[in-house]
Enzyme design. Structure first.
Site, PDB file in Angstrom:
ATOM      1  N   CYS A 119       0.807  -1.225   0.000  1.00 36.51           N
ATOM      2  CA  CYS A 119       0.000   0.000   0.000  1.00 36.51           C
ATOM      3  C   CYS A 119       0.840   1.275   0.000  1.00 36.51           C
ATOM      4  O   CYS A 119       0.331   2.350  -0.315  1.00 36.51           O
ATOM      5  CB  CYS A 119      -0.955  -0.005   1.189  1.00 36.51           C
ATOM      6  SG  CYS A 119      -2.036  -1.452   1.262  1.00 36.51           S
ATOM      7  N   HIS A 252      -3.166   7.185   2.042  1.00 35.60           N
ATOM      8  CA  HIS A 252      -3.601   5.867   1.597  1.00 35.60           C
ATOM      9  C   HIS A 252      -4.992   5.624   2.162  1.00 35.60           C
ATOM     10  O   HIS A 252      -5.242   5.823   3.350  1.00 35.60           O
ATOM     11  CB  HIS A 252      -2.612   4.816   2.089  1.00 35.60           C
ATOM     12  CG  HIS A 252      -3.112   3.416   1.988  1.00 35.60           C
ATOM     13  ND1 HIS A 252      -3.709   2.914   0.851  1.00 35.60           N
ATOM     14  CD2 HIS A 252      -3.110   2.394   2.889  1.00 35.60           C
ATOM     15  CE1 HIS A 252      -4.048   1.665   1.059  1.00 35.60           C
ATOM     16  NE2 HIS A 252      -3.702   1.322   2.288  1.00 35.60           N
ATOM     17  N   ASN A 282     -10.117  -0.063  -0.057  1.00 34.83           N
ATOM     18  CA  ASN A 282      -8.660  -0.020  -0.024  1.00 34.83           C
ATOM     19  C   ASN A 282      -8.141  -0.624  -1.319  1.00 34.83           C
ATOM     20  O   ASN A 282      -8.225  -1.828  -1.528  1.00 34.83           O
ATOM     21  CB  ASN A 282      -8.156  -0.809   1.191  1.00 34.83           C
ATOM     22  CG  ASN A 282      -6.647  -0.771   1.327  1.00 34.83           C
ATOM     23  OD1 ASN A 282      -5.935  -0.361   0.423  1.00 34.83           O
ATOM     24  ND2 ASN A 282      -6.153  -1.214   2.472  1.00 34.83           N
TER      25      ASN A 282
END
Length: 325
Positions: A119, A252, A282
């Site tokens: 990520c 993020h 996500n």
């Protein structure tokens, strides 16, 4: 003359129609897994996500995002002299997804490689591209985050399968006489490998280990809120800036509670935070460039704004980049 780099175009792409929490909950119920819209929203802030269709890969999403970024930058594939793709879900074991993207858009001949920092991947990739441009190794880079995390999910584990989605985001980063990327700060700590991982690999033509995502949510949350604040402050310090100078925090998009906690620590109102986790879930390395492009195209992030990008991911990796749009 000092050489800098600056973002000149952004682009993003989400596959198919959004899958709402209600729709996902219905699909999971058919497999004996109970969840609900209320349960997901309360814990994550996620209301929908996108999943790819069969036969669609990270490079396919990257092509769409890259073309939109190049169009925004007023350039074409022939102008690109560096391609970096951040992904944890490559099309193949090898070659890199960057090389596959290169072939699909017709930018043959320039350097192309993947970055794997989960990520945090886009922050890592952007920092690498910035360093290469500053060093004179490239002049116009295509930096992409692209993921098909839906193929790593265990749909019997409601703690993880509701969190992730697929998508891609991209930027064109060009050499500039004025600073665009002001500072970056990257870190990793391998002793936390086990709290977020996909512990499988290919050997002898078979999948060895477990090819599905595993996560200790509480451990990830606890670590994330601390390291994100540290990386943000370190990056600001390197650039001679303070929290008060930030126009936009573009984190993020993992969990709204992590984002809210980081904003509080940096004394930023949520009105200065770009939030897309509710609609995208996500999307790992794609989440920051997706959020950046959303902010630009919705008229929020403007030329001259100071934006702080930050991410945290498996590895355990984390980092931040401060840029002048």
């Amino acid at each position: 003359m000092t050489r800098f780099s600056k973002i000149t175009g952004t682009g993003s792409f989400l596959p198919g129609q959004p899958i709402t929490n209600a729709q996902l909950a219905s699909d999971l119920a058919a497999q004996g897994v109970e969840t609900s819209d209320e349960w997901i929203v309360e814990r994550t802030g996620i209301k929908a996500r996108h999943f790819v269709a069969d036969g669609v890969f990270s490079s396919d999403l990257a092509v769409e995002a890259a073309n939109r970024a190049m169009q925004a930058a007023g350039c074409g594939p022939q102008d690109i002299d560096l391609i970096i793709v951040a992904t944890s879900t490559p099309d193949m074991v090898f070659p890199s997804t960057a090389c596959i993207l290169q072939q699909k858009i017709g930018a043959n001949g320039c350097a192309a490689f993947d970055v794997q920092a989960v990520c945090s991947g886009f922050v890592y990739a952007l920092s690498v591209a910035d360093a290469m441009i500053r060093a004179g190794s490239a002049s116009k880079a295509l930096v992409v985050g692209a993921e098909v995390f839906s193929r790593l999910l265990d749909f019997k584990d409601r703690a993880t399968c509701v969190l992730f989605g697929d998508g891609a985001g991209a930027v064109v980063l060009e050499a500039s006489e004025t600073p665009g990327i002001l500072a970056s700060d990257l870190h990793a700590d391998g002793k936390h490998v086990g709290i977020l991982c996909v512990p499988g690999h290919v050997a002898g033509g078979e999948v060895m280990g477990d090819p599905l995502l595993k996560m200790d949510g509480q451990a990830v949350f606890k670590l994330a809120v601390g390291v994100l604040e540290d990386a943000a402050r370190a990056t600001l310090s390197k650039a001679g800036k303070s929290e008060a100078d930030i126009d936009w925090l573009i984190p993020h998009q993992a969990n709204i509670r992590i984002m809210q906690s980081t904003a509080r620590k940096l004394k930023l109102p949520m009105g200065k935070v770009i939030v897309t986790v509710d609609q995208h879930g996500n999307t790992s390395a794609a989440s920051i460039p997706l959020a950046l492009d959303w902010g630009v195209r919705n008229g929020k992030v403007k030329l001259g704004d100071l934006a702080l990008l930050e991410g945290v991911g498996g590895g355990f990796t984390w980092g931040a980049v401060l840029l002048n749009m």
